[in-house]
Design a protein around this motif. Structure first.
Motif, PDB file in Angstrom:
ATOM      1  N   ASP A  21      -4.442   8.803   7.437  1.00 11.86           N
ATOM      2  CA  ASP A  21      -5.320   7.337   6.862  1.00 11.86           C
ATOM      3  C   ASP A  21      -5.771   7.514   5.554  1.00 11.86           C
ATOM      4  OD1 ASP A  21      -4.828   6.056   9.419  1.00 11.86           O
ATOM      5  OD2 ASP A  21      -6.570   6.588  10.145  1.00 11.86           O
ATOM      6  N   THR A  22      -6.318   8.812   5.483  1.00 10.90           N
ATOM      7  CA  THR A  22      -6.774   9.336   4.031  1.00 10.90           C
ATOM      8  C   THR A  22      -5.678   8.856   2.970  1.00 10.90           C
ATOM      9  OG1 THR A  22      -8.119  10.670   4.796  1.00 10.90           O
ATOM     10  CG2 THR A  22      -8.015  10.907   2.517  1.00 10.90           C
ATOM     11  N   GLU A  23      -4.459   9.773   3.276  1.00 12.35           N
ATOM     12  CA  GLU A  23      -3.348   9.550   2.242  1.00 12.35           C
ATOM     13  C   GLU A  23      -3.026   8.032   2.134  1.00 12.35           C
ATOM     14  OE1 GLU A  23      -0.792  13.475   2.582  1.00 12.35           O
ATOM     15  OE2 GLU A  23      -1.084  12.237   4.589  1.00 12.35           O
ATOM     16  N   PHE A  24      -3.014   7.332   3.143  1.00 10.54           N
ATOM     17  CA  PHE A  24      -2.684   5.686   3.173  1.00 10.54           C
ATOM     18  C   PHE A  24      -3.364   5.178   2.252  1.00 10.54           C
ATOM     19  CE2 PHE A  24       0.191   6.054   6.863  1.00 10.54           C
ATOM     20  CZ  PHE A  24       1.138   5.228   6.282  1.00 10.54           C
ATOM     21  N   ASP A  25      -5.034   5.621   2.482  1.00 15.25           N
ATOM     22  CA  ASP A  25      -5.992   4.853   1.627  1.00 15.25           C
ATOM     23  C   ASP A  25      -5.902   5.238   0.045  1.00 15.25           C
ATOM     24  OD1 ASP A  25      -7.344   3.916   3.854  1.00 15.25           O
ATOM     25  OD2 ASP A  25      -8.692   5.220   4.003  1.00 15.25           O
ATOM     26  N   ARG A  26      -5.584   6.244  -0.262  1.00 13.64           N
ATOM     27  CA  ARG A  26      -5.319   6.638  -1.810  1.00 13.64           C
ATOM     28  C   ARG A  26      -4.029   5.900  -2.067  1.00 13.64           C
ATOM     29  NH1 ARG A  26      -3.517  11.992  -4.942  1.00 13.64           N
ATOM     30  NH2 ARG A  26      -4.620  11.342  -6.848  1.00 13.64           N
ATOM     31  N   LEU A  27      -3.210   5.779  -1.519  1.00 17.02           N
ATOM     32  CA  LEU A  27      -1.705   5.293  -2.056  1.00 17.02           C
ATOM     33  C   LEU A  27      -1.986   3.716  -2.153  1.00 17.02           C
ATOM     34  CD1 LEU A  27       0.908   7.127  -0.058  1.00 17.02           C
ATOM     35  CD2 LEU A  27       0.410   7.282  -2.276  1.00 17.02           C
ATOM     36  N   ALA A  28      -2.746   3.111  -1.277  1.00 15.39           N
ATOM     37  CA  ALA A  28      -2.814   1.818  -1.171  1.00 15.39           C
ATOM     38  C   ALA A  28      -4.064   1.401  -2.290  1.00 15.39           C
ATOM     39  CB  ALA A  28      -3.502   1.396  -0.071  1.00 15.39           C
ATOM     40  N   ASP A  29      -4.886   2.240  -2.638  1.00 14.72           N
ATOM     41  CA  ASP A  29      -5.745   1.882  -3.683  1.00 14.72           C
ATOM     42  C   ASP A  29      -5.146   2.072  -5.120  1.00 14.72           C
ATOM     43  OD1 ASP A  29      -8.518   1.914  -4.950  1.00 14.72           O
ATOM     44  OD2 ASP A  29      -7.947   3.963  -5.662  1.00 14.72           O
ATOM     45  N   ILE A  30      -4.187   3.093  -5.368  1.00 15.07           N
ATOM     46  CA  ILE A  30      -3.408   3.133  -6.638  1.00 15.07           C
ATOM     47  C   ILE A  30      -2.275   2.162  -6.739  1.00 15.07           C
ATOM     48  CG2 ILE A  30      -1.748   4.794  -7.724  1.00 15.07           C
ATOM     49  CD1 ILE A  30      -3.202   7.208  -6.372  1.00 15.07           C
ATOM     50  N   ALA A  31      -1.794   1.679  -5.685  1.00 16.47           N
ATOM     51  CA  ALA A  31      -0.975   0.481  -5.691  1.00 16.47           C
ATOM     52  C   ALA A  31      -1.832  -0.661  -6.186  1.00 16.47           C
ATOM     53  CB  ALA A  31      -0.283   0.124  -4.372  1.00 16.47           C
ATOM     54  N   SER A  32      -3.019  -0.894  -5.655  1.00 17.55           N
ATOM     55  CA  SER A  32      -3.719  -1.892  -5.960  1.00 17.55           C
ATOM     56  C   SER A  32      -3.924  -2.110  -7.467  1.00 17.55           C
ATOM     57  CB  SER A  32      -5.111  -2.101  -5.015  1.00 17.55           C
ATOM     58  OG  SER A  32      -5.838  -3.187  -5.723  1.00 17.55           O
ATOM     59  N   LYS A  33      -4.426  -0.800  -7.884  1.00 18.32           N
ATOM     60  CA  LYS A  33      -4.869  -0.712  -9.374  1.00 18.32           C
ATOM     61  C   LYS A  33      -3.419  -0.711 -10.293  1.00 18.32           C
ATOM     62  CE  LYS A  33      -8.470   2.651  -8.636  1.00 18.32           C
ATOM     63  NZ  LYS A  33      -9.004   4.112  -8.763  1.00 18.32           N
ATOM     64  N   THR A  34      -2.256  -0.429  -9.906  1.00 16.95           N
ATOM     65  CA  THR A  34      -1.307  -0.616 -10.610  1.00 16.95           C
ATOM     66  C   THR A  34      -0.712  -1.975 -10.852  1.00 16.95           C
ATOM     67  OG1 THR A  34      -0.242   1.667  -9.658  1.00 16.95           O
ATOM     68  CG2 THR A  34       1.412  -0.058 -10.342  1.00 16.95           C
ATOM     69  N   VAL A  35      -0.856  -2.918  -9.757  1.00 16.01           N
ATOM     70  CA  VAL A  35      -0.622  -4.414  -9.946  1.00 16.01           C
ATOM     71  C   VAL A  35      -1.757  -5.047 -10.616  1.00 16.01           C
ATOM     72  CG1 VAL A  35       0.862  -4.422  -7.875  1.00 16.01           C
ATOM     73  CG2 VAL A  35      -1.480  -5.068  -7.957  1.00 16.01           C
ATOM     74  N   ASP A  36      -3.046  -4.187 -10.813  1.00 19.24           N
ATOM     75  CA  ASP A  36      -4.064  -5.094 -11.579  1.00 19.24           C
ATOM     76  C   ASP A  36      -3.628  -4.750 -13.185  1.00 19.24           C
ATOM     77  OD1 ASP A  36      -5.693  -5.638  -9.454  1.00 19.24           O
ATOM     78  OD2 ASP A  36      -6.866  -4.158  -9.380  1.00 19.24           O
ATOM     79  N   ALA A  37      -3.231  -3.478 -13.457  1.00 19.14           N
ATOM     80  CA  ALA A  37      -2.666  -2.874 -14.667  1.00 19.14           C
ATOM     81  C   ALA A  37      -1.676  -4.000 -15.196  1.00 19.14           C
ATOM     82  CB  ALA A  37      -2.350  -1.735 -14.767  1.00 19.14           C
ATOM     83  N   SER A  38      -0.741  -4.300 -14.466  1.00 17.62           N
ATOM     84  CA  SER A  38       0.591  -5.369 -14.883  1.00 17.62           C
ATOM     85  C   SER A  38       0.031  -6.516 -14.972  1.00 17.62           C
ATOM     86  CB  SER A  38       1.569  -5.187 -13.842  1.00 17.62           C
ATOM     87  OG  SER A  38       1.367  -5.611 -12.603  1.00 17.62           O
ATOM     88  N   GLY A  39      -0.989  -6.955 -13.870  1.00 15.22           N
ATOM     89  CA  GLY A  39      -1.341  -8.384 -13.890  1.00 15.22           C
ATOM     90  C   GLY A  39      -2.262  -8.813 -15.065  1.00 15.22           C
ATOM     91  N   GLU A  40      -3.029  -7.828 -15.883  1.00 10.89           N
ATOM     92  CA  GLU A  40      -3.601  -8.249 -17.142  1.00 10.89           C
ATOM     93  C   GLU A  40      -2.671  -8.516 -18.285  1.00 10.89           C
ATOM     94  OE1 GLU A  40      -6.033  -4.950 -18.127  1.00 10.89           O
ATOM     95  OE2 GLU A  40      -7.307  -4.980 -16.349  1.00 10.89           O
ATOM     96  N   ILE A  41      -1.656  -7.890 -18.239  1.00  6.84           N
ATOM     97  CA  ILE A  41      -0.401  -8.242 -19.202  1.00  6.84           C
ATOM     98  C   ILE A  41       0.126  -9.519 -18.802  1.00  6.84           C
ATOM     99  CG2 ILE A  41       1.709  -7.320 -20.169  1.00  6.84           C
ATOM    100  CD1 ILE A  41       0.604  -4.387 -19.464  1.00  6.84           C
ATOM    101  N   ILE A  42       0.647  -9.684 -17.575  1.00  9.63           N
ATOM    102  CA  ILE A  42       1.266 -11.027 -17.314  1.00  9.63           C
ATOM    103  C   ILE A  42       0.480 -12.153 -17.236  1.00  9.63           C
ATOM    104  CG2 ILE A  42       2.357 -12.151 -15.247  1.00  9.63           C
ATOM    105  CD1 ILE A  42       3.308  -9.281 -14.272  1.00  9.63           C
ATOM    106  N   LEU A  43      -0.879 -12.056 -17.115  1.00  6.19           N
ATOM    107  CA  LEU A  43      -1.759 -13.036 -17.132  1.00  6.19           C
ATOM    108  C   LEU A  43      -1.924 -13.552 -18.356  1.00  6.19           C
ATOM    109  CD1 LEU A  43      -3.342 -15.064 -15.429  1.00  6.19           C
ATOM    110  CD2 LEU A  43      -5.248 -13.635 -15.573  1.00  6.19           C
ATOM    111  N   ARG A  44      -2.122 -12.712 -19.271  1.00  6.78           N
ATOM    112  CA  ARG A  44      -2.376 -12.937 -20.728  1.00  6.78           C
ATOM    113  C   ARG A  44      -1.200 -13.786 -21.242  1.00  6.78           C
ATOM    114  NH1 ARG A  44      -3.947  -8.086 -21.771  1.00  6.78           N
ATOM    115  NH2 ARG A  44      -1.972  -7.311 -22.687  1.00  6.78           N
ATOM    116  N   HIS A  45      -0.294 -13.208 -20.990  1.00 10.08           N
ATOM    117  CA  HIS A  45       1.193 -14.089 -21.576  1.00 10.08           C
ATOM    118  C   HIS A  45       1.322 -15.398 -20.908  1.00 10.08           C
ATOM    119  CE1 HIS A  45       5.378 -14.477 -22.762  1.00 10.08           C
ATOM    120  NE2 HIS A  45       5.743 -14.865 -21.556  1.00 10.08           N
TER     121      HIS A  45
END
Length: 287
Positions: A21-45
């Motif tokens: 579960d700890t590994e799942f939590d970390r991977l899910a958290d990084i996935a969330s941050k990953t789409v946040d990073a892309s989302g800033e660029i996409i939304l700005r455009h």
């Protein structure tokens, strides 16, 4: 040329038991941050484009450029956090992968799923974390609507709230998202087989439709041409919410990265349903 994974990538739930579960939590958290990073660029455009409904080759091309920028931001974040993982992106191909060995973890990215519809806020970013050939984390993010769906072992969340699929007693009650019948011959076939047998049809929800299925807003999604970049993130989201996902024959979805011929020429034909009974009915109608 890379020789590929020892196993094809499938929707096999048993593989997820190898992660804590700890590994799942970390991977899910990084996935969330990953789409946040892309989302800033996409939304700005998206907010700077001017006429929302100006569909043109130049406008579509600008989205392709933005998708490449967004993917680079995603890759940078993933490899900073997880330098021993590989990334397979729609725009850039393989990253951090030395042939012929593919690491235990592979991230599969589609920064703008539904780019041809990208002038309307119905597109999304799709991310999958693949562990030993099995998709174990899926994330779909709509940066315009600010809806983020994350699927993992036994749980799917939508903006942090746990969601579940919602079954229907009869097929004629089902809300179904399907490709426009003019999209291709398979889409036309599916429309002709299903449109008058279900409760209501919606068109071309792209990856967002699977998020809505997981949240109980739809009972079925039928896709006639899904690329592997978009496919893999859908599996944990649908299954984590209690749904079923397969090809049109009811077979487990499977993708082997190499050779390229393992990918159907026109993409994967996918059915996702809220419950097994509905799924079996849809498969029967498509047969």
């Amino acid at each position: 040329m890379l020789t590929g994974l020892s196993d094809s990538i499938t929707s096999n739930k048993e593989e997820t038991l190898l992660l804590s579960d700890t590994e799942f939590d970390r991977l899910a958290d990084i996935a969330s941050k990953t789409v946040d990073a892309s989302g800033e660029i996409i939304l700005r455009h998206y907010l700077a484009r001017g006429n929302v409904y100006n569909v043109s080759d130049a406008n579509i091309q600008s989205w392709t450029s933005v998708a490449a920028q967004a993917e680079k931001a995603m890759i940078s974040l993933i490899l900073k956090e997880l330098p021993d993982h590989a990334v397979y992106g729609k725009q850039t191909g393989w990253n951090n992968c030395i042939e012929p060995t593919i690491p235990e973890f592979v991230w599969v990215l589609d920064p703008v799923n539904g780019v041809t519809d990208g002038l309307l806020p119905t597109f999304g970013t799709s991310v999958a974390v693949v562990h030993n050939g099995k998709p174990v984390i899926g994330c779909i993010n709509n940066p315009v609507a600010q809806i983020k769906t994350i699927g993992r072992r036994g749980k799917t969340t939508r903006n942090g709230d746990v969601v579940r699929t919602r079954a229907c007693e009869h097929l004629e009650q089902a809300y179904v998202d399907i490709n426009d019948p003019d999209y291709n011959e398979d889409a036309k076939y599916a429309y002709n087989r299903l449109a008058y047998k279900v409760g209501e049809t919606f068109f071309n929800g792209n990856c967002i439709a699977y998020s809505e299925l997981a949240a109980g807003m739809l009972q079925v999604v039928v896709d006639s041409a899904v690329e592997p970049f978009a496919l893999l993130g859908l599996i944990p989201i649908v299954e984590g919410a209690g749904g079923i996902i397969s090809d049109w024959q009811g077979n487990q979805l499977s993708w082997r990265p190499f050779p390229a011929s393992s990918v159907p020429r026109d993409g994967f034909k996918v059915v996702a349903s809220a419950d097994l009974t509905t799924h079996q009915q849809i498969i029967f109608e498509l047969s």
